[in-house]
Design a protein around this motif. Structure first.
Motif, short mmCIF file in Angstrom:
data_model
loop_
_atom_site.label_atom_id
_atom_site.label_comp_id
_atom_site.label_asym_id
_atom_site.label_seq_id
_atom_site.Cartn_x
_atom_site.Cartn_y
_atom_site.Cartn_z
N ILE A 15 0.85 -1.25 0.06
CA ILE A 15 0.05 -0.19 0.11
C ILE A 15 0.74 1.34 0.10
O ILE A 15 0.45 2.34 -0.39
N ASN A 16 2.04 1.04 0.36
CA ASN A 16 2.87 2.33 0.64
C ASN A 16 3.49 2.69 -0.70
O ASN A 16 4.33 3.74 -0.78
N GLN A 17 3.48 1.99 -1.92
CA GLN A 17 4.05 2.14 -3.16
C GLN A 17 3.25 3.18 -3.84
O GLN A 17 2.19 3.02 -3.72
N PRO A 18 3.83 3.84 -4.73
CA PRO A 18 3.01 4.77 -5.76
C PRO A 18 1.98 3.83 -6.70
O PRO A 18 2.28 2.73 -6.91
N ILE A 19 0.91 4.13 -6.99
CA ILE A 19 -0.24 3.58 -8.08
C ILE A 19 0.62 2.83 -9.02
O ILE A 19 0.12 1.66 -9.13
N ASP A 20 1.45 3.50 -9.84
CA ASP A 20 2.02 2.96 -10.94
C ASP A 20 3.02 1.72 -10.81
O ASP A 20 3.04 0.98 -11.44
N ARG A 134 -9.37 -0.73 0.41
CA ARG A 134 -9.19 -0.09 -1.19
C ARG A 134 -7.89 -0.81 -1.74
O ARG A 134 -8.00 -0.89 -3.12
N PHE A 135 -7.01 -1.11 -1.15
CA PHE A 135 -5.62 -1.74 -1.83
C PHE A 135 -6.12 -3.15 -2.22
O PHE A 135 -5.93 -3.41 -3.38
N GLN A 136 -6.90 -3.97 -1.53
CA GLN A 136 -7.31 -5.20 -2.16
C GLN A 136 -8.37 -4.94 -3.27
O GLN A 136 -7.98 -5.66 -4.31
N THR A 142 -7.23 -4.49 -10.93
CA THR A 142 -6.11 -4.40 -11.72
C THR A 142 -5.99 -5.82 -12.49
O THR A 142 -5.78 -5.89 -13.76
N LEU A 143 -6.01 -6.87 -11.82
CA LEU A 143 -6.12 -8.25 -12.46
C LEU A 143 -7.18 -8.33 -13.41
O LEU A 143 -6.79 -8.82 -14.38
N ALA A 144 -8.38 -7.81 -13.28
CA ALA A 144 -9.56 -7.98 -13.80
C ALA A 144 -9.28 -7.12 -15.18
O ALA A 144 -9.83 -7.18 -16.52
N GLN A 145 -8.71 -5.81 -15.11
CA GLN A 145 -8.20 -4.91 -16.12
C GLN A 145 -7.31 -5.63 -17.12
O GLN A 145 -7.41 -5.65 -18.46
N ASN A 146 -6.39 -6.46 -16.77
CA ASN A 146 -5.52 -7.30 -17.38
C ASN A 146 -6.44 -8.41 -18.19
O ASN A 146 -6.05 -8.82 -19.43
N CYS A 147 -7.23 -9.02 -17.61
CA CYS A 147 -8.11 -9.95 -18.12
C CYS A 147 -8.80 -9.30 -19.41
O CYS A 147 -8.90 -9.88 -20.76
N GLN A 148 -9.59 -8.08 -19.24
CA GLN A 148 -9.94 -7.42 -20.50
C GLN A 148 -9.03 -7.08 -21.38
O GLN A 148 -9.32 -7.26 -22.66
#
Length: 190
Positions: A15-20, A134-136, A142-148
């Motif tokens: 959670i402490n890392q930047p979003i990117d 919110r992290f989970q 993000t995994l679902a976006q990769n699926c898409q």
């Protein structure tokens, strides 16, 4: 009989890392799954596993070139995250005393089991406590976006995605939105 080295790369983020950086770690993990998927039926395909805690995440291809069980890999991810550098083998997974503490810690996470062959990916998750942060939510989204992404690029033709009581058996243009809605409705922290 424990081992001191895992052969497969472990992808972690917190959670402490930047979003990117969080996104990149998850994208890199998903990309490795796609690159290494096997030309077999889905039940003999490449296996990968993840654990998602409210503040940190880890994922990896299972040992034995993606053929080890999800359970053993999830226990080893817990050991890695807790700085235990002795990992269980598949044979060890029948000796509960070796990993009882790790198992109890694993139950605090959202656990994902992933299978992927040339045409299909299955991502199935379960949790004992639901989506607590919110992290989970972001990791799963993000995994679902990769699926898409890989579905749109026609690299993967069939996607099965489930977590707790959400189950998508036929991916379509509405699936990503359905996952986002589910995550929003089931997020414990508003």
């Amino acid at each position: 009989m424990t081992e001191n080295i895992l052969q497969e790369k472990i992808y972690t983020t917190n959670i402490n890392q930047p979003i990117d950086e969080i996104e990149k770690s998850i994208d890199d993990f998903f990309s490795e799954i796609i690159v290494r998927r096997k030309d077999t039926n889905i039940h003999e395909s490449l296996q990968a596993a993840s654990v998602i805690y409210p503040n940190y995440y880890a994922g990896k291809i299972t040992e034995e070139d993606g053929l080890e069980s999800h359970f053993t890999s999830q226990i080893n991810l817990i050991r890695y995250l807790n700085n235990k550098r002795e990992y269980i083998t598949e044979k060890d997974s029948t000796n509960f005393e070796l990993f009882e503490t790790d198992y109890n810690k694993m139950l605090e996470s959202i656990r994902l089991s992933i299978m992927c062959n040339k045409d299909e990916i299955r991502i199935m998750g379960n949790s004992n406590y639901g989506i607590e942060s919110r992290f989970q939510q972001f990791v799963i989204e993000t995994l679902a976006q990769n699926c898409q992404k890989y579905f749109d690029e026609q690299i993967i033709n069939k996607i099965i995605f489930g977590i707790d009581d959400l189950e998508i058996n036929k991916w379509d243009d509405d699936s990503l939105e359905e996952i986002k809605n589910f995550l929003n409705q089931h997020l414990m922290v508003k």
